[in-house]
Design a protein around this motif. Structure first.
Motif, PDB file in Angstrom:
ATOM      1  N   GLY A  86      25.517 -33.496  -1.846  1.00  0.00           N
ATOM      2  CA  GLY A  86      24.248 -33.248  -1.177  1.00  0.00           C
ATOM      3  C   GLY A  86      24.327 -31.906  -0.471  1.00  0.00           C
ATOM      4  O   GLY A  86      25.203 -31.093  -0.755  1.00  0.00           O
ATOM      5  N   ARG A  87      23.438 -31.672   0.465  1.00  0.00           N
ATOM      6  CA  ARG A  87      23.454 -30.415   1.207  1.00  0.00           C
ATOM      7  C   ARG A  87      24.651 -30.360   2.159  1.00  0.00           C
ATOM      8  O   ARG A  87      25.293 -29.323   2.292  1.00  0.00           O
ATOM      9  CB  ARG A  87      22.150 -30.255   1.994  1.00  0.00           C
ATOM     10  CG  ARG A  87      21.953 -28.860   2.571  1.00  0.00           C
ATOM     11  CD  ARG A  87      20.635 -28.722   3.304  1.00  0.00           C
ATOM     12  NE  ARG A  87      20.613 -29.471   4.559  1.00  0.00           N
ATOM     13  CZ  ARG A  87      21.227 -29.080   5.683  1.00  0.00           C
ATOM     14  NH1 ARG A  87      21.915 -27.974   5.701  1.00  0.00           N
ATOM     15  NH2 ARG A  87      21.149 -29.809   6.781  1.00  0.00           N
ATOM     16  N   THR A  88      24.955 -31.497   2.792  1.00  0.00           N
ATOM     17  CA  THR A  88      26.064 -31.542   3.758  1.00  0.00           C
ATOM     18  C   THR A  88      27.116 -32.592   3.389  1.00  0.00           C
ATOM     19  O   THR A  88      28.139 -32.671   4.054  1.00  0.00           O
ATOM     20  CB  THR A  88      25.554 -31.877   5.174  1.00  0.00           C
ATOM     21  OG1 THR A  88      24.945 -33.169   5.156  1.00  0.00           O
ATOM     22  CG2 THR A  88      24.562 -30.834   5.665  1.00  0.00           C
ATOM     23  N   SER A  89      26.863 -33.371   2.347  1.00  0.00           N
ATOM     24  CA  SER A  89      27.749 -34.503   2.061  1.00  0.00           C
ATOM     25  C   SER A  89      28.323 -34.471   0.648  1.00  0.00           C
ATOM     26  O   SER A  89      27.787 -33.821  -0.248  1.00  0.00           O
ATOM     27  CB  SER A  89      26.997 -35.821   2.270  1.00  0.00           C
ATOM     28  OG  SER A  89      25.952 -35.933   1.321  1.00  0.00           O
ATOM     29  N   VAL A  90      29.408 -35.213   0.498  1.00  0.00           N
ATOM     30  CA  VAL A  90      30.096 -35.360  -0.779  1.00  0.00           C
ATOM     31  C   VAL A  90      30.402 -36.843  -0.957  1.00  0.00           C
ATOM     32  O   VAL A  90      30.940 -37.486  -0.047  1.00  0.00           O
ATOM     33  CB  VAL A  90      31.423 -34.560  -0.799  1.00  0.00           C
ATOM     34  CG1 VAL A  90      32.155 -34.753  -2.107  1.00  0.00           C
ATOM     35  CG2 VAL A  90      31.181 -33.095  -0.529  1.00  0.00           C
ATOM     36  N   GLN A 122      33.798 -27.129  13.748  1.00  0.00           N
ATOM     37  CA  GLN A 122      34.877 -27.383  14.702  1.00  0.00           C
ATOM     38  C   GLN A 122      34.426 -28.240  15.879  1.00  0.00           C
ATOM     39  O   GLN A 122      35.248 -28.807  16.584  1.00  0.00           O
ATOM     40  CB  GLN A 122      35.512 -26.075  15.195  1.00  0.00           C
ATOM     41  CG  GLN A 122      34.612 -25.224  16.064  1.00  0.00           C
ATOM     42  CD  GLN A 122      33.892 -24.151  15.258  1.00  0.00           C
ATOM     43  OE1 GLN A 122      33.798 -24.205  14.041  1.00  0.00           O
ATOM     44  NE2 GLN A 122      33.374 -23.155  15.951  1.00  0.00           N
ATOM     45  N   ASN A 123      33.111 -28.376  16.074  1.00  0.00           N
ATOM     46  CA  ASN A 123      32.577 -29.216  17.151  1.00  0.00           C
ATOM     47  C   ASN A 123      32.180 -30.603  16.665  1.00  0.00           C
ATOM     48  O   ASN A 123      31.616 -31.386  17.432  1.00  0.00           O
ATOM     49  CB  ASN A 123      31.382 -28.528  17.809  1.00  0.00           C
ATOM     50  CG  ASN A 123      31.778 -27.218  18.451  1.00  0.00           C
ATOM     51  OD1 ASN A 123      32.787 -27.137  19.142  1.00  0.00           O
ATOM     52  ND2 ASN A 123      31.008 -26.174  18.197  1.00  0.00           N
ATOM     53  N   GLY A 124      32.428 -30.875  15.383  1.00  0.00           N
ATOM     54  CA  GLY A 124      32.101 -32.187  14.843  1.00  0.00           C
ATOM     55  C   GLY A 124      30.657 -32.351  14.409  1.00  0.00           C
ATOM     56  O   GLY A 124      30.233 -33.452  14.083  1.00  0.00           O
ATOM     57  N   ARG A 125      29.900 -31.253  14.385  1.00  0.00           N
ATOM     58  CA  ARG A 125      28.500 -31.322  13.936  1.00  0.00           C
ATOM     59  C   ARG A 125      28.441 -31.059  12.445  1.00  0.00           C
ATOM     60  O   ARG A 125      29.163 -30.203  11.918  1.00  0.00           O
ATOM     61  CB  ARG A 125      27.664 -30.274  14.673  1.00  0.00           C
ATOM     62  CG  ARG A 125      27.492 -30.594  16.142  1.00  0.00           C
ATOM     63  CD  ARG A 125      26.483 -29.635  16.792  1.00  0.00           C
ATOM     64  NE  ARG A 125      26.809 -29.486  18.177  1.00  0.00           N
ATOM     65  CZ  ARG A 125      27.453 -28.456  18.718  1.00  0.00           C
ATOM     66  NH1 ARG A 125      27.796 -27.432  17.969  1.00  0.00           N
ATOM     67  NH2 ARG A 125      27.730 -28.430  19.995  1.00  0.00           N
ATOM     68  N   LYS A 126      27.542 -31.780  11.771  1.00  0.00           N
ATOM     69  CA  LYS A 126      27.475 -31.568  10.318  1.00  0.00           C
ATOM     70  C   LYS A 126      27.016 -30.161  10.003  1.00  0.00           C
ATOM     71  O   LYS A 126      26.302 -29.536  10.788  1.00  0.00           O
ATOM     72  CB  LYS A 126      26.600 -32.634   9.657  1.00  0.00           C
ATOM     73  CG  LYS A 126      25.143 -32.574   9.904  1.00  0.00           C
ATOM     74  CD  LYS A 126      24.459 -33.703   9.148  1.00  0.00           C
ATOM     75  CE  LYS A 126      22.987 -33.730   9.480  1.00  0.00           C
ATOM     76  NZ  LYS A 126      22.307 -34.781   8.722  1.00  0.00           N
ATOM     77  N   ARG A 127      27.476 -29.706   8.836  1.00  0.00           N
ATOM     78  CA  ARG A 127      27.174 -28.350   8.411  1.00  0.00           C
ATOM     79  C   ARG A 127      26.960 -28.357   6.900  1.00  0.00           C
ATOM     80  O   ARG A 127      27.414 -29.264   6.212  1.00  0.00           O
ATOM     81  CB  ARG A 127      28.303 -27.395   8.783  1.00  0.00           C
ATOM     82  CG  ARG A 127      29.610 -27.730   8.095  1.00  0.00           C
ATOM     83  CD  ARG A 127      30.665 -26.645   8.278  1.00  0.00           C
ATOM     84  NE  ARG A 127      31.933 -27.024   7.697  1.00  0.00           N
ATOM     85  CZ  ARG A 127      32.253 -26.915   6.413  1.00  0.00           C
ATOM     86  NH1 ARG A 127      31.383 -26.431   5.544  1.00  0.00           N
ATOM     87  NH2 ARG A 127      33.447 -27.274   5.967  1.00  0.00           N
ATOM     88  N   PRO A 128      26.287 -27.328   6.373  1.00  0.00           N
ATOM     89  CA  PRO A 128      26.122 -27.244   4.908  1.00  0.00           C
ATOM     90  C   PRO A 128      27.463 -27.099   4.214  1.00  0.00           C
ATOM     91  O   PRO A 128      28.404 -26.519   4.768  1.00  0.00           O
ATOM     92  CB  PRO A 128      25.273 -25.992   4.719  1.00  0.00           C
ATOM     93  CG  PRO A 128      24.643 -25.722   6.044  1.00  0.00           C
ATOM     94  CD  PRO A 128      25.589 -26.257   7.067  1.00  0.00           C
ATOM     95  N   LEU A 129      27.566 -27.624   3.004  1.00  0.00           N
ATOM     96  CA  LEU A 129      28.813 -27.530   2.254  1.00  0.00           C
ATOM     97  C   LEU A 129      29.259 -26.098   2.023  1.00  0.00           C
ATOM     98  O   LEU A 129      30.453 -25.814   1.997  1.00  0.00           O
ATOM     99  CB  LEU A 129      28.658 -28.221   0.885  1.00  0.00           C
ATOM    100  CG  LEU A 129      28.588 -29.731   0.900  1.00  0.00           C
ATOM    101  CD1 LEU A 129      28.349 -30.245  -0.509  1.00  0.00           C
ATOM    102  CD2 LEU A 129      29.848 -30.350   1.495  1.00  0.00           C
ATOM    103  N   ASP A 130      28.323 -25.178   1.850  1.00  0.00           N
ATOM    104  CA  ASP A 130      28.691 -23.801   1.546  1.00  0.00           C
ATOM    105  C   ASP A 130      29.071 -22.981   2.761  1.00  0.00           C
ATOM    106  O   ASP A 130      29.453 -21.834   2.650  1.00  0.00           O
ATOM    107  CB  ASP A 130      27.559 -23.112   0.800  1.00  0.00           C
ATOM    108  CG  ASP A 130      27.330 -23.738  -0.568  1.00  0.00           C
ATOM    109  OD1 ASP A 130      26.184 -23.757  -1.002  1.00  0.00           O
ATOM    110  OD2 ASP A 130      28.305 -24.210  -1.172  1.00  0.00           O
ATOM    111  N   ALA A 131      28.959 -23.559   3.955  1.00  0.00           N
ATOM    112  CA  ALA A 131      29.328 -22.833   5.177  1.00  0.00           C
ATOM    113  C   ALA A 131      30.692 -23.339   5.655  1.00  0.00           C
ATOM    114  O   ALA A 131      30.802 -24.447   6.148  1.00  0.00           O
ATOM    115  CB  ALA A 131      28.282 -23.048   6.253  1.00  0.00           C
ATOM    116  N   PRO A 132      31.745 -22.519   5.498  1.00  0.00           N
ATOM    117  CA  PRO A 132      33.086 -22.969   5.904  1.00  0.00           C
ATOM    118  C   PRO A 132      33.263 -23.133   7.391  1.00  0.00           C
ATOM    119  O   PRO A 132      32.634 -22.692   8.219  1.00  0.00           O
ATOM    120  CB  PRO A 132      34.029 -21.899   5.377  1.00  0.00           C
ATOM    121  CG  PRO A 132      33.202 -20.758   4.965  1.00  0.00           C
ATOM    122  CD  PRO A 132      31.783 -21.221   4.865  1.00  0.00           C
TER     123      PRO A 132
END
Length: 132
Positions: A86-90, A122-132
């Motif tokens: 998905g956008r943020t999930s696998v 690093q703060n535990g907030r979800k992020r897009p898969l393409d943003a490391p």
């Protein structure tokens, strides 16, 4: 389809292999289901972590089926495959096999599961898969 197989799959990625110890068993001598679940979560997180290029968190256990018991002395192999992004999930399928009786080898599919992981910063907030 039978859960007994002649060998481990060669078309899937082996991500974890471990041998459970006596401390991992219940009084009947079977490995605790919770121990297997923890190992499946670790195994599923490996391809998710690679795809997310960083930290992931388990957000769902979509399915979990115990097919055969696992015992001490079994060599347990975990194969994991990404089945959806998905956008943020696998979402990852995990198959677990036990190799038994080295003197007369037998391979058995013992567990199959599907888990979903979300990429987090690093703060535990979800992020897009393409943003490391």
């Amino acid at each position: 389809m039978s859960d007994f197989v002649s060998r481990l799959p060669d078309d899937k990625e082996l991500v974890l292999r471990v041998m459970p110890m006596p401390a991992d068993t219940n009084p009947a001598g079977d490995v605790f289901g919770g121990w297997i679940m923890a190992q499946v979560d670790i195994a599923g997180a490996i391809p998710a972590w690679r795809r997310a290029r960083g930290r992931v968190a388990t957000i769902a256990v979509n399915s979990f089926i115990f097919k055969q018991p696992v015992s001490t002395g079994d060599l347990v192999s975990f194969f994991a495959t990404i089945v959806h992004e998905g956008r943020t999930s696998v979402t990852v399928d995990v198959e677990v096999y036990a190799e038994r009786h080295p003197e007369d080898p037998l391979t058995v599919k013992v567990t199959e599961a599907q888990l979903t992981y979300v990429a987090v910063d690093q703060n535990g907030r979800k992020r897009p898969l393409d943003a490391p």
